[in-house]
Enzyme design. Structure first.
Site, PDB file in Angstrom:
ATOM      1  N   GLY A 121      -3.947   8.242  -5.526  1.00 19.91           N
ATOM      2  CA  GLY A 121      -3.291   9.538  -5.320  1.00 19.91           C
ATOM      3  C   GLY A 121      -3.784  10.206  -4.058  1.00 19.91           C
TER       4      GLY A 121
ATOM      5  N   GLU B 276       3.006   4.878   2.428  1.00 22.89           N
ATOM      6  CA  GLU B 276       1.773   4.504   3.136  1.00 22.89           C
ATOM      7  C   GLU B 276       1.840   4.820   4.627  1.00 22.89           C
ATOM      8  OE1 GLU B 276      -0.512   1.191   1.952  1.00 22.89           O
ATOM      9  OE2 GLU B 276       0.627   0.886   0.127  1.00 22.89           O
TER      10      GLU B 276
END
Lengths: 250, 387
Positions: B123, B366
């Site tokens: 997270g 990402e």
């Protein structure tokens, strides 16, 4: 007990195979090569017998091109102990000659049980297992759908019309297997790493002693052209008649 | 491809075998139902494929990052959701603990993760913070041997199935008034860790994406990633984690692009128009040629970045380049596959529309393509072009 599994490298079922120019060899387009499906089933059962301690050693024997190390290595990754690749330089080898070579290898290995597919996926000759048994003078059972081994005897189930035949086969023996006997496992990463260290012996195969010679590979006949039997609703009756009487599809 | 050794080819084969039997047949269905790919996770875990780059000491396969890239590429050819689940589990859920955890933390959490008995998550993103660390709002306040955590993380892949979630929180400010950020591991079932609802997404629909909330969630000091000495220095670690995770997302984009070409090429060879297969028409052939060339380029970038990491050489710039290029190739190639296949490409039955929807994630997750360009640009200014 030492088990030898005979395995053949064949084109994947999705590959497009057709006669090459000159008609003396076949051309394979696309698709990878694989362990012939029935041989892979045989291998899986052999690995299970090895894991259960029934067998103390499991060797895969492959007669084929030098590139078949890929398939032999996969068999080692699945769980076989050793691999033997008899590198075949012959452009054509008939099933009897293949069986002669394989039987010789099995004898040299000192195996007591040979398991293999009932046929190879590519040439469908379906006699190599039987010929190996004949060459060795061993017992033989074909189309096994279940195979257990205890106390020098193999118990083999064979599916027949309306019944299952159960045979007690005295070892040494050659057993060919049918679909349903076992579900081949995937090679695990552990298996792949272990396979790198397992022995894979490559030897040139002896020259072929063919009793038959290859004349040609002929292309399959062209599909017959389609036929229009009529237009609209009026065509239905004729269409049904053709499907029933000519092509027997109904 | 010259990069690949026998073991890579064998892994690729085993992945192809298991994907054909377990992943591909369900890909379309789980895209529609948003069902988590449990069957695939289980099958891949049993074969050791959920801990490919994890050392054997911690229950992994002890293989290289190149092997892991090949795994993700091959799964993504058929199912982006399953590939993303694996990429997040290995690259984000497992890798930070492996790279930065204490020995005790590694022994405690990694074997379960590497064997696939447990799933990992990560997270970082918050409603108002992503790649900008200073915007992090989740706080962790020390209370004796515990931290009390409050806040929320969003877009947490594998969020509800993860047995461990690695996350960041603000634990103080330095002399200059900058937020100090620490990385923690929270275990499933910890009181105060609350799962949000499953997000409905454009693509990657069977991947479990959720918000996770911390409501006075008490986490032992023993769960500070890397131990107490690491309090206040967590964010740099997270950025390093993303460098490696980016190679996986590149592999995912690459696999999707390959999956698009896998479907468009045979279609173009079989579909006939104007007296021949449409693959003979220059307008179509050029599209196929472009797709194949992009894919080849993406594969070189992804594999080479993985190999740099395996060789312990600097790889951050190359990982960003691989992720940027391969992600955009994933979107472009799947778009083009739809165009080649026309109406067949547009309907669900032929899968390329799903690849197209899944591919877009790779340009976002990402670190967006824009963040990758920033990373590459900064690296050029700082270190030169390096050639």
């Amino acid at each position: 007990m030492h088990i030898a599994v005979l395995m053949k490298r064949v084109p994947e079922t999705t590959a497009r195979v057709r006669p090459a120019a000159g008609g003396r060899s076949v051309e394979v387009q696309g698709g990878e090569t694989i362990i012939s499906t029935y041989d892979e089933i045989a291998l899986e059962r052999a690995i299970q017998l090895r894991e259960a301690g029934v067998a103390t050693k499991l060797t895969v024997v492959c007669l084929g091109a030098a590139e078949a190390t890929k398939e032999v290595r996969k068999a080692l990754a699945m769980g076989a102990d050793e691999g033997l690749l008899l590198v075949d330089a012959e452009p054509f080898r008939d099933p009897a000659s293949a069986a002669e070579v394989l039987a010789g290898a099995v004898k040299d290995l000192g195996a007591q049980l040979v398991i293999c597919g009932w046929k190879a996926l590519d040439d469908d000759s379906a006699v190599v297992g039987g010929c190996v048994a004949a060459r060795l003078g061993w017992a033989y059972a074909s189309f096994a759908t279940k195979l257990d081994v205890a106390g020098g005897t193999a118990t083999v189930h064979r599916e027949m019309e309306g019944a299952t035949e159960v045979l007690a086969v005295a070892l040494p023996a050659v057993i060919t297997v049918q679909k349903g006997l076992a579900e081949p496992r995937f090679a695990s990463l552990k298996g792949i790493m272990a396979a790198k260290k397992k022995p894979l012996v490559e030897k040139p195969a002896p020259a072929a002693s063919n009793a038959s010679a290859l004349d040609a590979y002929l292309p399959p006949p062209d599909r017959p052209p389609g036929r229009i039997v009529g237009e609209g609703v009026a065509a239905v009756a004729e269409l049904v008649r053709v499907l029933k009487e000519e092509v027997h599809a109904l | 491809m010259l990069y690949l050794q026998e073991q890579h080819l064998m892994i690729r084969q085993t992945v192809r075998d298991v994907v054909a039997k377990v992943v591909a047949p369900k890909a379309r269905e789980i895209d529609e139902t948003c069902a988590f790919p449990w069957d695939a996770v289980k099958a891949l875990g049993e074969l050791g494929l959920l801990g490919v780059p994890v050392p054997e000491k911690y229950g992994g396969a002890g293989m290289d990052n190149l092997s892991n890239s090949i795994l993700i590429e091959e799964v993504a050819r058929h199912c982006g959701s399953t590939a993303l689940t694996i990429a997040a589990h290995v690259g984000l859920g497992t890798y930070p603990i492996l790279a930065f955890g204490t020995e005790e933390q590694k022994m405690r959490w990694i074997p379960q993760l590497a064997s696939g008995q447990a799933i990992g998550a990560f997270g970082l993103t918050e409603p108002d913070a992503g790649s900008d660390a200073q915007a992090t709002k989740t706080t962790a306040v020390r209370d004796g041997n515990e931290f009390v955590v409050n806040g929320a993380k969003m877009y947490c892949t594998n969020g509800s199935y993860a047995s461990t979630i690695v996350f960041t929180a603000v634990t103080g400010t330095d002399a200059a008034g900058r937020k100090q950020i620490t990385a923690f591991v929270v275990e499933k079932g910890t009181p105060g860790l609350v799962q949000g609802k499953l997000e409905k997404k454009l693509g990657m629909r069977a991947s479990d994406t959720r918000m996770i909330h911390f409501e006075d969630c008490r986490i032992p000091v023993a769960n500070v990633l890397g131990g107490e000495v690491q309090i206040g220095v967590g964010f740099k670690k997270f950025m390093q984690t993303l460098d490696g995770g980016r190679i996986s997302i590149g592999a995912l984009g690459l696999g999707i692009a390959q999956g698009a070409l896998d479907r468009a090429l045979p279609y173009a060879q079989q579909r006939r128009a104007f007296g021949g297969p449409i693959s003979d028409l220059q307008g179509v052939a050029f599209k196929l040629a472009d797709m194949a060339t992009w894919i080849e380029g993406a594969r070189h970038l992804v594999y080479h970045a993985a190999m740099l990491k395996d060789a312990d050489q600097p790889f951050a710039r190359q990982a960003s380049m691989a992720k940027l290029f391969a992600s955009e190739v994933g979107t472009k190639a799947s778009d083009m596959a739809i165009q080649v296949m026309g109406g067949y490409g547009f309907v669900r039955e032929y899968d390329v529309e799903r690849l197209y929807r899944d591919a877009k994630l790779c340009e976002i997750g990402e670190g967006t393509s824009e963040i990758q360009r920033m990373v590459i640009g900064r690296s050029l200014v700082k270190d030169g072009c390096g050639f």
